[in-house]
Design a protein around this motif. Structure first.
Motif, mmCIF file in Angstrom:
data_model
loop_
_atom_site.group_PDB
_atom_site.id
_atom_site.type_symbol
_atom_site.label_atom_id
_atom_site.label_comp_id
_atom_site.label_asym_id
_atom_site.label_seq_id
_atom_site.Cartn_x
_atom_site.Cartn_y
_atom_site.Cartn_z
ATOM 1 N N ASN A 131 -4.332 54.650 66.051
ATOM 2 C CA ASN A 131 -5.121 54.645 64.821
ATOM 3 C C ASN A 131 -5.468 56.050 64.333
ATOM 4 O O ASN A 131 -6.252 56.213 63.400
ATOM 5 C CB ASN A 131 -6.403 53.837 65.028
ATOM 6 C CG ASN A 131 -6.128 52.358 65.216
ATOM 7 O OD1 ASN A 131 -5.191 51.812 64.643
ATOM 8 N ND2 ASN A 131 -6.944 51.705 66.029
ATOM 9 N N GLU A 132 -4.883 57.052 64.999
ATOM 10 C CA GLU A 132 -5.106 58.457 64.646
ATOM 11 C C GLU A 132 -6.591 58.814 64.662
ATOM 12 O O GLU A 132 -7.094 59.552 63.803
ATOM 13 C CB GLU A 132 -4.456 58.787 63.292
ATOM 14 C CG GLU A 132 -2.939 58.575 63.313
ATOM 15 C CD GLU A 132 -2.271 58.942 62.000
ATOM 16 O OE1 GLU A 132 -2.986 59.233 61.021
ATOM 17 O OE2 GLU A 132 -1.024 58.938 61.965
ATOM 18 N N GLN A 133 -7.286 58.278 65.655
ATOM 19 C CA GLN A 133 -8.690 58.578 65.885
ATOM 20 C C GLN A 133 -8.809 59.504 67.098
ATOM 21 O O GLN A 133 -7.936 59.519 67.969
ATOM 22 C CB GLN A 133 -9.473 57.293 66.146
ATOM 23 C CG GLN A 133 -9.473 56.320 64.981
ATOM 24 C CD GLN A 133 -10.201 56.868 63.764
ATOM 25 O OE1 GLN A 133 -11.243 57.498 63.888
ATOM 26 N NE2 GLN A 133 -9.629 56.652 62.588
ATOM 27 N N PRO A 134 -9.873 60.271 67.197
ATOM 28 C CA PRO A 134 -10.029 61.164 68.348
ATOM 29 C C PRO A 134 -10.140 60.394 69.661
ATOM 30 O O PRO A 134 -10.785 59.345 69.734
ATOM 31 C CB PRO A 134 -11.336 61.916 68.045
ATOM 32 C CG PRO A 134 -11.535 61.773 66.573
ATOM 33 C CD PRO A 134 -10.944 60.448 66.205
ATOM 34 N N VAL A 135 -9.504 60.935 70.688
ATOM 35 C CA VAL A 135 -9.643 60.429 72.044
ATOM 36 C C VAL A 135 -10.780 61.201 72.708
ATOM 37 O O VAL A 135 -10.742 62.435 72.778
ATOM 38 C CB VAL A 135 -8.327 60.625 72.842
ATOM 39 C CG1 VAL A 135 -8.560 60.353 74.326
ATOM 40 C CG2 VAL A 135 -7.238 59.719 72.303
ATOM 41 N N LYS A 136 -11.798 60.489 73.185
ATOM 42 C CA LYS A 136 -12.927 61.151 73.839
ATOM 43 C C LYS A 136 -12.551 61.508 75.268
ATOM 44 O O LYS A 136 -12.291 60.612 76.090
ATOM 45 C CB LYS A 136 -14.162 60.248 73.809
ATOM 46 C CG LYS A 136 -14.706 60.024 72.404
ATOM 47 C CD LYS A 136 -15.959 59.166 72.410
ATOM 48 C CE LYS A 136 -16.502 58.999 70.993
ATOM 49 N NZ LYS A 136 -17.731 58.163 70.963
ATOM 50 N N GLU A 147 -5.490 52.702 71.715
ATOM 51 C CA GLU A 147 -6.013 52.287 70.417
ATOM 52 C C GLU A 147 -6.314 53.493 69.532
ATOM 53 O O GLU A 147 -5.954 53.530 68.343
ATOM 54 C CB GLU A 147 -7.276 51.450 70.635
ATOM 55 C CG GLU A 147 -7.843 50.801 69.392
ATOM 56 C CD GLU A 147 -8.995 49.871 69.734
ATOM 57 O OE1 GLU A 147 -8.993 48.728 69.260
ATOM 58 O OE2 GLU A 147 -9.905 50.289 70.478
ATOM 59 N N ALA A 148 -6.961 54.502 70.104
ATOM 60 C CA ALA A 148 -7.331 55.687 69.337
ATOM 61 C C ALA A 148 -6.105 56.458 68.851
ATOM 62 O O ALA A 148 -6.038 56.879 67.689
ATOM 63 C CB ALA A 148 -8.214 56.598 70.179
ATOM 64 N N GLU A 154 -10.947 64.988 71.678
ATOM 65 C CA GLU A 154 -12.315 65.436 71.442
ATOM 66 C C GLU A 154 -12.979 65.652 72.799
ATOM 67 O O GLU A 154 -13.279 64.687 73.517
ATOM 68 C CB GLU A 154 -13.100 64.397 70.630
ATOM 69 C CG GLU A 154 -14.521 64.808 70.325
ATOM 70 C CD GLU A 154 -15.299 63.747 69.558
ATOM 71 O OE1 GLU A 154 -16.505 63.952 69.332
ATOM 72 O OE2 GLU A 154 -14.690 62.718 69.178
#
Length: 341
Positions: free
Chosen positions: A221-226, A217-218, A292
Motif C-alpha cells: 500500500n506504499e505506506q511506511p513500515v514501522k 500490507e504496508a 520509518e
C-alpha cells in the motif's frame, strides 16, 4: 488409532493449521473459539470455512457440524474458554482423548491496553481447561506458552532451564503462570502436560497484528513500515508448517522423556535481523519498503533465539523451512486471499 482431540482457538492462526493437520491424519477435531474482534473476524471465519464450517453457523452461539470436506470429524463450537458451564458440558457430551490449548488473548502490546482480557482468557480460561482435563480423565494436554517468558535475557540461545521469573509484559506473565498451573495439575492429578514456547510464528493465514502481515500490507500500500528499535532487533521467525509439525508430534507421539510435565522451545533456531527480514519481504513482493525508524516499544524484547535440542531429542522435531521460502509462501497466500496484484 483415531483420537478425538479438542483444539481451542480453532479459528486462530495456529489453531486452524493444527486442526487441519489432525483432520488430514484421520482424527476427529472438536474446535472451539470465541471469534473475538481483536483482529479481523472475517479472517477467522474464512479459516473456519476452509475447515468445512459454515460461516453463518459459526457466528451463532451453538454447535456447528460440518457436512463438507471432513464430514462429521470436524465439530465447531463458539465459546469463551472461561465459560465454566459450557466447557464442562462439552467434555460431558464428547469423550475427549487429547486437548490442544491454543486459545489465548494474544499480543504483547495489546496487554498494555486491555489487561482484563488476558486475565479472562489466559488465566481463568486456562484454569477451566485444567479442571476439565482433571475431571474428564484427558490423556494429555498440549498448550501454548511463548518465547516472551524469557524477557530481555541476553543468554542466547534461550534454553528451557533458564530463569524466566522476570517477564516484561502482562502477556508474558500469563504464559509463565500457565506453565506453573500446568505443573501443579500434572503433579496433583497425574495427567501429562506439555507446554510449547512458540517463537515468532508466521506464514499463510497469519495474524494481521504480526510483523509479516503488517510489513507486507504496508509495502503493497506504499505506506511506511514501522521499524522498531531502529532495526536493532532479531527474531527466531518460525514457519507455520514447522510449528504444526512440532505440535502434532507432541500431541500424538510418545516422548522419550517419561516426565508427566514438560516444557519445550519450538522455533526455527536461526534468528534473523529485522532489517534482513524486511529485505526478504521486499524481494518476494518485488517492491521496496518505506522505512520509518521507531524507538523500542514497551513490552518488546530485543532478541529471541530458541535452543530446540530438547524437542529434537524427545520428539524428533526438525524445523526445515528457510525464511525466504516461508515469506514467499505467505506473500503468495496474501496476494490470493486479498486479491492484491
Amino acid at each position: 488409532m483415531s483420537k478425538t482431540i479438542l483444539v481451542t482457538g480453532a479459528a486462530g492462526f495456529i489453531g486452524f493449521h493444527v486442526s487441519k493437520a489432525l483432520l488430514e491424519k484421520g482424527h476427529k477435531v472438536i474446535g472451539i473459539d470465541n471469534i473475538n474482534d481483536y483482529y479481523d473476524v472475517n479472517l477467522k471465519l474464512a479459516r473456519l470455512e476452509a475447515l468445512g464450517i459454515d460461516k453463518s453457523e459459526a457466528i451463532q452461539e451453538l454447535n456447528s457440524t460440518s457436512s463438507s470436506t471432513y464430514g462429521d470429524r470436524m465439530i465447531f463450537v463458539k465459546m469463551n474458554l472461561e465459560d465454566r458451564i459450557a466447557l464442562p458440558k462439552l467434555f460431558e457430551t464428547h469423550t475427549i482423548d487429547l486437548v490442544c490449548n491454543l486459545a489465548a488473548q494474544a499480543g504483547v502490546r495489546y496487554s498494555l491496553e486491555n489487561p482484563e482480557a488476558y486475565a479472562d482468557s489466559n488465566l481463568t480460561g486456562f484454569l477451566n481447561i485444567l479442571e476439565c482435563c482433571r475431571n474428564y480423565k484427558v490423556q494429555k494436554l498440549v498448550y501454548a506458552s511463548s518465547s516472551s517468558v524469557y524477557g530481555n535475557s541476553d543468554a542466547v540461545p534461550f534454553e528451557e532451564t533458564a530463569n524466566v521469573d522476570h517477564p516484561i509484559s502482562l502477556y508474558a506473565a500469563t504464559k509463565k503462570a500457565n506453565e506453573l498451573m500446568a505443573h501443579a495439575y500434572s503433579h496433583l492429578y497425574g495427567f501429562e502436560s506439555i507446554g510449547l514456547r512458540f517463537f515468532t510464528v508466521y506464514g499463510p493465514w497469519g495474524r494481521p497484528d504480526m510483523a509479516m502481515f503488517l510489513f507486507t500490507e504496508a509495502i503493497l500500500n506504499e505506506q511506511p513500515v514501522k521499524v522498531f528499535n531502529n532495526g536493532d532487533l532479531s527474531r527466531d521467525f518460525t514457519y507455520i508448517d514447522d510449528i504444526v509439525s512440532g505440535v502434532v508430534k507432541t500431541l500424538l507421539d510418545t516422548s522419550t522423556n517419561a516426565s508427566p510435565y514438560k516444557l519445550y522451545n519450538i522455533g526455527n533456531s536461526q534468528p534473523v535481523q529485522l532489517l534482513e527480514y524486511i529485505e526478504a519481504i521486499e524481494e518476494a513482493l518485488g517492491k521496496k519498503a518505506i522505512k520509518e525508524m521507531m524507538p523500542m516499544q514497551p513490552g518488546d524484547v530485543k532478541q529471541t533465539y530458541a535452543n530446540v535440542n530438547l524437542l529434537k531429542n524427545d520428539f524428533n522435531y526438525q524445523p526445515d523451512t528457510e525464511v525466504a521460502e516461508g515469506i514467499a509462501a505467505f506473500v503468495k497466500w496474501y496476494r490470493g486471499f486479498y486479491k492484491k496484484e
